[in-house]
Write a protein that holds these residues in place. Sequence first.
Motif, short mmCIF file in Angstrom:
data_model
loop_
_atom_site.label_atom_id
_atom_site.label_comp_id
_atom_site.label_asym_id
_atom_site.label_seq_id
_atom_site.Cartn_x
_atom_site.Cartn_y
_atom_site.Cartn_z
N PHE A 7 -2.64 -4.81 1.91
CA PHE A 7 -1.64 -4.74 2.97
C PHE A 7 -0.82 -3.45 2.86
CE2 PHE A 7 -2.19 -9.40 3.47
CZ PHE A 7 -2.30 -9.44 4.85
N LEU A 8 -0.43 -3.10 1.63
CA LEU A 8 0.40 -1.92 1.44
C LEU A 8 -0.39 -0.63 1.71
CD1 LEU A 8 2.40 -2.94 -1.76
CD2 LEU A 8 3.26 -2.76 0.58
N ALA A 9 -1.69 -0.63 1.41
CA ALA A 9 -2.52 0.55 1.73
C ALA A 9 -2.59 0.77 3.23
CB ALA A 9 -3.92 0.38 1.15
N HIS A 10 -2.62 -0.32 3.98
CA HIS A 10 -2.63 -0.20 5.44
C HIS A 10 -1.23 0.12 5.97
CE1 HIS A 10 -6.77 -1.48 6.43
NE2 HIS A 10 -6.68 -2.16 5.29
N TYR A 11 -0.20 -0.21 5.20
CA TYR A 11 1.16 0.13 5.59
C TYR A 11 1.41 1.62 5.37
CZ TYR A 11 6.23 -0.44 6.04
OH TYR A 11 7.54 -0.34 6.44
N SER A 12 1.09 2.11 4.14
CA SER A 12 1.13 3.54 3.83
C SER A 12 0.58 3.75 2.42
CB SER A 12 2.55 4.11 3.93
OG SER A 12 3.34 3.70 2.84
N ILE A 13 -0.05 4.90 2.18
CA ILE A 13 -0.58 5.21 0.85
C ILE A 13 0.57 5.33 -0.15
CG2 ILE A 13 -1.75 6.98 -0.53
CD1 ILE A 13 -3.62 5.25 1.07
N GLU A 14 1.73 5.78 0.31
CA GLU A 14 2.89 5.92 -0.58
C GLU A 14 3.31 4.56 -1.16
OE1 GLU A 14 2.49 9.40 1.85
OE2 GLU A 14 2.70 7.28 2.42
N THR A 15 3.33 3.53 -0.33
CA THR A 15 3.71 2.20 -0.84
C THR A 15 2.65 1.65 -1.78
OG1 THR A 15 2.77 1.14 1.14
CG2 THR A 15 5.13 1.63 1.16
N LEU A 16 1.37 1.97 -1.53
CA LEU A 16 0.31 1.55 -2.45
C LEU A 16 0.54 2.15 -3.83
CD1 LEU A 16 -2.47 0.37 -3.25
CD2 LEU A 16 -3.50 2.45 -2.31
N MET A 39 14.11 9.13 -10.92
CA MET A 39 13.64 10.50 -10.74
C MET A 39 12.20 10.58 -10.27
SD MET A 39 16.40 12.01 -11.50
CE MET A 39 15.81 13.70 -11.47
N ASP A 40 11.54 9.46 -9.97
CA ASP A 40 10.13 9.46 -9.60
C ASP A 40 9.91 9.92 -8.16
OD1 ASP A 40 9.66 8.53 -12.08
OD2 ASP A 40 8.55 6.75 -11.48
N ARG A 41 8.65 10.25 -7.88
CA ARG A 41 8.25 10.71 -6.55
C ARG A 41 8.48 9.64 -5.50
NH1 ARG A 41 2.21 12.98 -5.76
NH2 ARG A 41 3.10 14.54 -7.16
N TYR A 42 8.21 8.39 -5.86
CA TYR A 42 8.36 7.28 -4.92
C TYR A 42 9.55 6.40 -5.31
CZ TYR A 42 3.43 8.66 -4.42
OH TYR A 42 2.26 9.38 -4.26
N ALA A 43 10.65 7.00 -5.74
CA ALA A 43 11.75 6.28 -6.39
C ALA A 43 12.27 5.10 -5.58
CB ALA A 43 12.90 7.25 -6.69
N ASP A 44 12.61 5.32 -4.31
CA ASP A 44 13.19 4.23 -3.51
C ASP A 44 12.25 3.04 -3.38
OD1 ASP A 44 15.46 5.72 -3.16
OD2 ASP A 44 14.89 6.50 -1.19
N ARG A 53 -13.64 1.98 1.61
CA ARG A 53 -13.37 2.39 2.99
C ARG A 53 -12.94 1.19 3.83
NH1 ARG A 53 -17.92 4.57 3.93
NH2 ARG A 53 -17.37 6.74 3.52
N LEU A 54 -13.54 0.04 3.57
CA LEU A 54 -13.21 -1.16 4.33
C LEU A 54 -11.83 -1.68 3.99
CD1 LEU A 54 -14.04 -3.54 6.20
CD2 LEU A 54 -15.04 -4.63 4.17
N LEU A 55 -11.47 -1.64 2.69
CA LEU A 55 -10.24 -2.30 2.24
C LEU A 55 -9.03 -1.37 2.15
CD1 LEU A 55 -11.70 -4.53 -0.62
CD2 LEU A 55 -11.11 -5.23 1.70
N PHE A 56 -9.24 -0.12 1.72
CA PHE A 56 -8.10 0.73 1.39
C PHE A 56 -7.96 1.97 2.28
CE2 PHE A 56 -8.91 -1.64 -2.53
CZ PHE A 56 -7.62 -2.07 -2.86
N ILE A 57 -8.97 2.85 2.23
CA ILE A 57 -8.88 4.12 2.95
C ILE A 57 -10.02 4.18 3.95
CG2 ILE A 57 -8.79 6.62 2.73
CD1 ILE A 57 -7.99 6.29 -0.16
N HIS A 58 -9.69 4.26 5.22
CA HIS A 58 -10.72 4.21 6.26
C HIS A 58 -11.63 5.43 6.24
CE1 HIS A 58 -9.20 0.56 7.96
NE2 HIS A 58 -8.02 1.09 8.27
#
Length: 474
Positions: free
Chosen positions: A40-49, A121-126, A342-347
């Motif tokens: 679900f998060l991969a389809h939401y955005s790669i950043e959240t994954l 201090m991380d890249r995806y801190a929030d 490709r089916l589950l994460f990155i099209h």
Amino acid sequence: MPNSLTRYPEGSIRELWTISLPLMISTLASLFMIFTDRIFLAHYSIETLNASVNAGTLAWAMMAGVGMITAMSEVFVAQYNGARHYKRLGAPVWQMIWFALFSFFFFIPMAIWGSQAFFEMDRYADLEISYFRWLMIFSPGYALMTAFAGFFIGRGKTKVMIWLAVIANLINIVLDWILIFGIPGVVPEMGIQGAAIATCVGYLFESAVLGYLFLSKENRENFGTANWRINWKEMKKCCRVGFPQGIFCALEVFGWAVFYWMMTDLGEKHITISSICQSFTILLSFFCDGLSRGAAAVVGNLIGSGRHELVKKVLRSGVFLLILFSLITSLILVIDPVDTVRLLFIHDPDVSIQVSLKICMVFSFIYILFDGLRWLYSGLLVAAGDTFFLLIAGSLSVWVFLLTPVYLIVVKQNLPVEYAWGLAVLYAALFFAVYWLRFRQGAWKKINLISQPQRPDLAKAESDRPKLADQADA
């Protein structure tokens, strides 16, 4: 007369499979919650994954560490059951219930202050702070679930875990879809925070139902599950066995958290491919975990009844099942895994990612094979209470065999992600070799966890047998 867990020959493939299968399904359902979150998060955005991998791995280091301690109720239930001390089965479970409740004093401060300290201090801190904080708040519910589950697993009554885990997983999937993406005008879009809440609600549901079954009238009368008071002697025994295993588990998973932090520093390609590989290794580890816990339950009963000679038979059965599972998983991880990704994460992954992904997925397959063998031996050693060795060996192995080589070879030289996962395979092989050598030494045979000053004779043991011993699955 032996106190068999199933109708099959003791230590046989069919007995181990019968005990382990419900545990595998239960673990699969739990791990599928994480896997579903990732999809679900991969389809939401790669950043959240990627953020869920970094924050989630650290959170799981703490959750699994405490959960591994409370899961030690299984070992004592198994040995008491094998020794026919049925009225004592509830005592170790209650001590671990209390331990899970006390864990609030660790997890709540970690949620409030730890999230900022680890990820500010991380890249995806929030994103990482939000995900980590919610997992910490609900973590005592996970510890309660493993404590309650030990009562059923240690007695070989594991079928209840199947339907319970399936229902919890369905709850998680529905909540993932609703909370991550939201429903316009009804439920706000919560993103990564929604994924954490959905997963934790699933664990709370399992914990509540297992607790209800644990406290049923039949179990209170036959297995002493009404003995809720703290028994410091019993608590001390459980903690003496559980703490080394819990600390080791936490340090090992924390080591993997450091691994993914290093991959994040190397670039988005490194962490994205590692996130995908970790998602599959986590999901497919259900078999290894269930087999390990099943072997611990079977061997715990054998040790409790003084029949060490059957332990190697359990080991052979476990190796056979693991090899069969590896042949099946090769269809997913070895034979063109890119289509599955490709089916589950990155099209539409670019060519460079596809090439690296194929190699890393093959490495993931080999890693799972060695890790499965290591977990099988771990189950045998845990059943005997040889957990201090597991703490020392496990704590050193992840830093010596994995993190140090990855840092010196991959990070310092800025090498491709394939090298990192190749070193992960080497780590798994060396780690397995350490456990194999320990088992061959036979020191585990000399450990005695339960006191049996006067073993009851057969007539007395049969009179102690609960009248409704087989209805714990109800």
